[in-house]
Design an enzyme around this catalytic site. Structure first.
Site, PDB file in Angstrom:
ATOM      1  N   CYS A 123       8.073   7.550 -10.000  1.00 21.13           N
ATOM      2  CA  CYS A 123       7.901   8.328 -11.235  1.00 21.13           C
ATOM      3  C   CYS A 123       7.619   9.806 -10.981  1.00 21.13           C
ATOM      4  O   CYS A 123       8.047  10.663 -11.761  1.00 21.13           O
ATOM      5  CB  CYS A 123       6.818   7.711 -12.113  1.00 21.13           C
ATOM      6  SG  CYS A 123       5.184   7.590 -11.356  1.00 21.13           S
ATOM      7  N   CYS A 131       9.696   4.783 -13.402  1.00 17.66           N
ATOM      8  CA  CYS A 131       9.402   4.219 -12.087  1.00 17.66           C
ATOM      9  C   CYS A 131      10.592   3.502 -11.461  1.00 17.66           C
ATOM     10  O   CYS A 131      10.415   2.710 -10.529  1.00 17.66           O
ATOM     11  CB  CYS A 131       8.227   3.249 -12.206  1.00 17.66           C
ATOM     12  SG  CYS A 131       6.731   4.004 -12.893  1.00 17.66           S
ATOM     13  N   LYS A 196      -0.951  -4.287 -13.513  1.00 19.39           N
ATOM     14  CA  LYS A 196      -1.002  -2.906 -13.999  1.00 19.39           C
ATOM     15  C   LYS A 196      -0.628  -2.909 -15.475  1.00 19.39           C
ATOM     16  O   LYS A 196       0.514  -3.179 -15.846  1.00 19.39           O
ATOM     17  CB  LYS A 196      -0.040  -2.029 -13.196  1.00 19.39           C
ATOM     18  CG  LYS A 196      -0.077  -0.558 -13.580  1.00 19.39           C
ATOM     19  CD  LYS A 196       0.846   0.256 -12.677  1.00 19.39           C
ATOM     20  CE  LYS A 196       0.826   1.728 -13.021  1.00 19.39           C
ATOM     21  NZ  LYS A 196       1.694   2.524 -12.126  1.00 19.39           N
ATOM     22  N   LYS A 249      -5.407  -2.616 -12.541  1.00 16.60           N
ATOM     23  CA  LYS A 249      -5.428  -1.239 -13.024  1.00 16.60           C
ATOM     24  C   LYS A 249      -5.118  -1.239 -14.521  1.00 16.60           C
ATOM     25  O   LYS A 249      -4.133  -1.843 -14.934  1.00 16.60           O
ATOM     26  CB  LYS A 249      -4.378  -0.417 -12.268  1.00 16.60           C
ATOM     27  CG  LYS A 249      -4.262   1.033 -12.698  1.00 16.60           C
ATOM     28  CD  LYS A 249      -3.134   1.730 -11.946  1.00 16.60           C
ATOM     29  CE  LYS A 249      -3.019   3.196 -12.407  1.00 16.60           C
ATOM     30  NZ  LYS A 249      -1.914   3.898 -11.742  1.00 16.60           N
ATOM     31  N   TYR A 314     -11.605   8.484  -8.386  1.00 14.40           N
ATOM     32  CA  TYR A 314     -11.693   9.943  -8.241  1.00 14.40           C
ATOM     33  C   TYR A 314     -13.132  10.390  -8.055  1.00 14.40           C
ATOM     34  O   TYR A 314     -13.387  11.543  -7.689  1.00 14.40           O
ATOM     35  CB  TYR A 314     -11.072  10.622  -9.472  1.00 14.40           C
ATOM     36  CG  TYR A 314      -9.649  10.188  -9.697  1.00 14.40           C
ATOM     37  CD1 TYR A 314      -8.603  10.748  -8.970  1.00 14.40           C
ATOM     38  CD2 TYR A 314      -9.344   9.167 -10.597  1.00 14.40           C
ATOM     39  CE1 TYR A 314      -7.298  10.315  -9.143  1.00 14.40           C
ATOM     40  CE2 TYR A 314      -8.036   8.732 -10.777  1.00 14.40           C
ATOM     41  CZ  TYR A 314      -7.025   9.308 -10.050  1.00 14.40           C
ATOM     42  OH  TYR A 314      -5.724   8.872 -10.212  1.00 14.40           O
TER      43      TYR A 314
END
Length: 330
Positions: A123, A131, A196, A249, A314
């Site tokens: 992607c 994707c 996902k 996810k 993150y």
């Protein structure tokens, strides 16, 4: 009151050391996978406006970024690349001199003990932002597998320790496992984005990776957030196809799915604490509405408690610093 009979659970909560003694779930810096966004060019640190504290980093500044993570005790990173040029088939994703391949080679040369994971998707590299391969406005599955397999092999050649395919094409683990084995990389494990969901929590990442789809959405290949049993079918397929890790996810809205996957499959489970989850906490903290440190560590503990063995986040560097400072629950 003295005639009442009840359990005195508070006995085990009286002091910080008592609480530590009976604590069931623990966070460790080794649990964290730190995401890195690598961009073409020189002397670039491009802040991602929707993700405070996250930057796109050029190769000449990458070693310093990695060194900071290593010094904090972080053992693994995942590399996302932003190329100069994109095309319909994402050719820079599987170019041996692509931005991700160059970053992997550089990091492994400088930090050979660090576990370097390659995100394997198209992607960020396709002009349409999807994707896979587009034919007549439709993302076609099997043709996409060929390009994803080429991408995985090129990343392994560059030195990636783990291949992490995130595209949600049917059969992507089987195709990548076959390609890796055929090209002499049978020792390289696959960390499958097995479950996902099609989520609104991905928005800030698409700013960071320049990967927003130019038309439509990804609901035809990412999972419906309402489905639970489908997640087990997806994970089972990837196990049978040769996955070595299973990822769920996003994390926070799907803690029940993390537990389901953990209970049903005997593989390491990875939770992806995604960009939207990160940005919401950052925004609230910047407004003074929450204690960022306490909120983040509580959320990360919830992912471990749900069954995650590893957490892609993150917050990895911040959390590593906080863990060094000591437990916030005292």
């Amino acid at each position: 009151m003295k005639h009442l009979q009840f359990q005195r659970h508070r006995r085990l909560r009286q002091t910080a050391n008592m609480r530590a003694l009976v604590r069931e779930t623990h966070l460790h810096t080794e649990d964290f996978i730190y995401p890195i966004f690598v961009v073409e060019g020189e002397n670039k640190r491009n802040p991602v406006a929707s993700m405070p504290g996250v930057e796109q980093v050029s190769l000449d500044l990458l070693n310093a970024e990695i060194q900071e993570a290593v010094d904090l005790g972080i053992k693994s990173i995942i590399v996302f690349g932003i190329p100069h040029e994109k095309d319909e088939v994402g050719s820079s994703a599987y170019c041996d001199h692509g931005i991700v391949q160059k970053a992997i080679s550089q990091v492994k040369e400088q930090f050979p003990e660090l576990v370097v994971i390659a995100d394997t998707c198209l992607c960020q590299f396709t002009s349409h932002g999807h994707c896979g391969v587009i034919e007549n406005g439709v993302i076609v599955n099997d043709e996409s597998l060929e390009l994803l397999a080429k991408t995985a092999v090129s990343q392994a050649k560059a030195g990636a320790d783990i291949i992490a395919p995130s595209n949600m094409m049917d059969g992507f683990v089987a195709a990548i496992r076959h390609a890796l084995d055929e090209n002499g990389f049978s020792h390289v494990p696959i960390m499958s984005y097995a479950v996902k969901f099609s989520s609104a929590h991905y928005g800030p990442f698409r700013d960071a990776a320049h990967s927003s789809p130019k038309f439509g959405d990804r609901k035809a290949y990412q999972m419906d957030p309402a489905n639970r049993l489908e997640a087990l079918r997806e994970a089972e397929s990837d196990v049978l196809e040769g996955a070595d890790f299973l990822m769920v996810k996003p994390a926070l809205s799907y803690l029940d799915i993390i537990r389901d996957v953990k209970n049903n499959f005997n593989l390491p489970i990875v939770a992806y604490n995604v960009s939207g989850e990160y940005s919401m906490v950052k925004a609230a903290a910047q407004n003074g509405w929450i204690n960022e440190r306490e909120i983040v560590l509580e959320q990360l503990v919830s992912m471990k408690r749900a069954g995650a063995d590893l957490i892609l986040t993150y917050f990895a560097k911040d959390a590593a610093k906080w863990l060094k400072e000591g437990d916030v629950s005292k």
